[in-house]
Design an enzyme around this catalytic site. Sequence first.
Site, PDB file in Angstrom:
ATOM      1  N   CYS A 116     -12.048 -11.538  26.652  1.00 32.48           N
ATOM      2  CA  CYS A 116     -11.083 -11.751  25.553  1.00 32.48           C
ATOM      3  C   CYS A 116      -9.906 -12.624  25.975  1.00 32.48           C
ATOM      4  CB  CYS A 116     -10.568 -10.419  25.023  1.00 32.48           C
ATOM      5  SG  CYS A 116     -11.880  -9.388  24.369  1.00 32.48           S
ATOM      6  N   HIS A 253      -4.158 -11.907  20.763  1.00 31.36           N
ATOM      7  CA  HIS A 253      -5.587 -11.584  20.664  1.00 31.36           C
ATOM      8  C   HIS A 253      -5.721 -10.447  19.660  1.00 31.36           C
ATOM      9  CE1 HIS A 253      -9.591 -10.357  21.463  1.00 31.36           C
ATOM     10  NE2 HIS A 253      -9.260  -9.285  22.153  1.00 31.36           N
ATOM     11  N   ASN A 283     -12.455  -8.074  16.193  1.00 31.48           N
ATOM     12  CA  ASN A 283     -12.217  -8.613  17.536  1.00 31.48           C
ATOM     13  C   ASN A 283     -13.298  -9.655  17.842  1.00 31.48           C
ATOM     14  OD1 ASN A 283     -11.991  -9.081  20.278  1.00 31.48           O
ATOM     15  ND2 ASN A 283     -11.680  -6.933  20.828  1.00 31.48           N
TER      16      ASN A 283
END
Length: 326
Positions: A116, A253, A283
Amino acid sequence: MTRVLRSVVTGVGGYLPDEIVTNDDLAKVVDTSDEWIVERTGIRTRRRAAPDQAVSDLAVEAAKRALAAAGRTPADIDLIIVATTTPDLTFPATATIVQRKLGAPIGIAFDVQAVCSGFVYALSVADGFVTRGRSRCCLVIGAETMTRLMDWTDRGTCVLFGDGAGAVVLEPQGGEGTIVDRGLLGFALRADGTKQDLLYVDGGPSTNGQVGKLRMQGNQVFRHAVVNISEAVTAAAADAGVEVSSVDWFIPHQANQRILEGVARRLGIDEKKVVTTVGEHANTSAASIPLAMAQAVEDGRIKPGQLLLLEAMGGGLTWGACVLRL
Ligand code: UT7
């Protein structure tokens, strides 16, 4: 007078596959509910790539949009960096597949794997090429097909992730070496390999020869997130020489609405400055920051000259932050 070279973002683009998966859709697959997912994560929908779409296909669409926004064509590209944890193949690098599909000329192309945090890491790598005069036109892409890594019997993870891609074009421009310059101004990158067990995929070519499925101790990752991210953000702001309070837009994020809010609160960032897409995108790992950036640039919220703060945390654990002036 030009004193330093800066890597300036001259174009941003995002791409989401067509299929929308709702929380109610997932409630037919695992024991969950729209109410639980919204309350604990803020997620309402996520996108899923079509069976015949590879991650390079998503990356190419995002790249085309970023190139158009920059007024560039594939012929201009001399460096492609793809941040992904879901490559088309174990090798070659997805960046070389993107190069071929775009029809870009021979140049440099490779992937960055920091899950990520991949987009923030990739920006930092690209900055090294651009500010040393080794790239005149660079594509940095975050692209993921996270739905391909899901264990569809694990309600603790399969509701959290989605597919998508985002891209930026970076070009060198002279600056004064001060915070008024456009471009990438500061970074903080971190990794702690002792926390691997909190978030990983249980497969790989040199272990069991499988692709594997994503495994996460969500509440443990959550515990580290706010503290880790806040420290990195503060360090990146110090590296750039700016106050966190002077940032125009905070683009985190997009893992969980509660993490976004917790980090903003801890850093004293006004919630109106936070770009939030987790509700619609879920996500998307390395794609989430450039996707959110693309959305806010396209809808006119983010304007040229504004100061942006990016941050991410993910598997590794890795985390990091970047300050840039658009
Ligand atoms: O991008 C990489 C970084 N990743 C993250 O930042 C993710 C960080 N973690 C999180 O976002 C949260 O920890 C989650 C959303 C994953 C989980 O939320 P939580 O509030 O930490 O819940 P929990 O894991 O502590 O689980 C609480 C309860 C458990 O039930 P029991 O044991 O208390 O009976 C879970 O089984 O919630 C249950 N649960 C669910 N219930 C309904 C877990 N997932 C679900 C679900 N639907 N989808």
